[in-house]
Design a protein around this motif. Sequence first.
Motif, short mmCIF file in Angstrom:
data_model
loop_
_atom_site.label_atom_id
_atom_site.label_comp_id
_atom_site.label_asym_id
_atom_site.label_seq_id
_atom_site.Cartn_x
_atom_site.Cartn_y
_atom_site.Cartn_z
N CYS A 119 20.47 32.61 -68.99
CA CYS A 119 21.52 33.45 -69.55
C CYS A 119 21.26 34.94 -69.40
O CYS A 119 22.42 35.74 -69.06
N ILE A 120 20.11 35.20 -69.39
CA ILE A 120 19.59 36.75 -69.36
C ILE A 120 19.96 37.15 -67.98
O ILE A 120 20.63 38.25 -67.87
N VAL A 121 19.47 36.37 -67.17
CA VAL A 121 19.63 36.75 -65.72
C VAL A 121 20.81 36.91 -65.43
O VAL A 121 21.47 37.87 -64.61
N ALA A 122 22.01 35.81 -65.89
CA ALA A 122 23.24 35.94 -65.28
C ALA A 122 23.91 37.05 -65.69
O ALA A 122 24.94 37.61 -65.21
N PHE A 123 23.85 37.67 -67.07
CA PHE A 123 24.29 38.71 -67.63
C PHE A 123 23.63 40.13 -67.33
O PHE A 123 24.28 41.07 -67.27
N ALA A 124 22.60 40.15 -67.47
CA ALA A 124 21.82 41.55 -67.49
C ALA A 124 21.20 41.65 -66.15
O ALA A 124 20.37 42.59 -66.01
N GLY A 125 20.97 40.65 -65.34
CA GLY A 125 20.41 40.75 -64.10
C GLY A 125 18.87 40.36 -64.09
O GLY A 125 18.50 40.03 -65.38
N TRP B 93 33.78 40.54 -75.06
CA TRP B 93 33.57 39.77 -76.12
C TRP B 93 33.58 38.30 -75.68
O TRP B 93 32.99 37.46 -76.05
N ASP B 94 34.16 38.13 -74.61
CA ASP B 94 34.29 36.79 -74.19
C ASP B 94 32.66 36.35 -73.67
O ASP B 94 32.25 35.25 -73.72
N ASN B 95 32.11 37.41 -72.97
CA ASN B 95 30.76 37.24 -72.48
C ASN B 95 29.72 37.08 -73.69
O ASN B 95 28.96 36.14 -73.80
N VAL B 96 30.06 37.73 -74.63
CA VAL B 96 29.27 37.45 -76.05
C VAL B 96 29.52 35.97 -76.34
O VAL B 96 28.59 35.30 -76.92
N LYS B 97 30.59 35.48 -76.47
CA LYS B 97 30.73 34.15 -76.97
C LYS B 97 30.18 32.98 -76.35
O LYS B 97 29.33 32.45 -76.60
N VAL B 98 30.08 33.20 -74.84
CA VAL B 98 29.30 32.54 -73.94
C VAL B 98 27.94 32.78 -74.02
O VAL B 98 27.26 31.59 -74.30
N MET B 99 27.27 33.79 -74.41
CA MET B 99 26.03 33.92 -74.85
C MET B 99 25.59 33.41 -76.12
O MET B 99 24.31 33.43 -76.48
N ASN C 181 33.02 33.09 -63.03
CA ASN C 181 33.08 33.28 -64.58
C ASN C 181 31.79 33.15 -65.21
O ASN C 181 30.58 32.82 -64.55
N SER C 182 31.63 33.51 -66.38
CA SER C 182 30.15 33.47 -67.03
C SER C 182 29.57 32.12 -67.01
O SER C 182 28.48 32.16 -66.90
#
Length: 191
Positions: A155-161, A98-104, A23-24
């Motif tokens: 945070c950036i690596v987790a979501f954008a690589g 949008w769940d990912n955006v909330k985590v971000m 998960n995120s």
Amino acid sequence: SSGAKLVVSVFMVGFLGQGLIMNSWTMILAAFLGAMVSMGFVLTVSKKIPQMSMLVVSGVMIGYICSAITELVVTFAEDADIVNLHNWSRGSFSGMTWDNVKVMSVVAVTFLMVILLAKPLEAYQLGETYAQNLGVNIRTLRILLVVLSSVLSACIVAFAGPISFVGIAVPQLIRKLFGTTKPLLMIPACF
């Protein structure tokens, strides 16, 4: 970011190998752990090497070591895991929900905390003695910078690589574009 990529890769291969989905929060935690471990190595080396140029070289070296270990992990991964890892490592915001955006939202909070450090950073740019005379606690400032930069990288690596070249190029481009190094302008412009 290469340390974050290493630990996320290990977690992805481990979780996917067990049939689990990360998960995120697990992605962020894994990336933060990797960022802190690689930053810890750089800080350990900085105590032994007084020259800034050698410290930069050692940081690049640690990045390459993390990348080599990541490639080793990929070598022993299942084919399906390799595809998922490869798609993630190219760096993309596709597939975000949008769940990912909330985590971000962690990024927004961390960004505001970094903005609050603009004045101490500006004093620090003039030298440690000057900053201390202005009341800046150098040790606390350094710890905050390491932790906050690791959280943002995670945070950036987790979501954008892993997108490490951005961290190197953007501040230099922004500094040339605006002709200043004032943190109050540089931090939001780089963000």
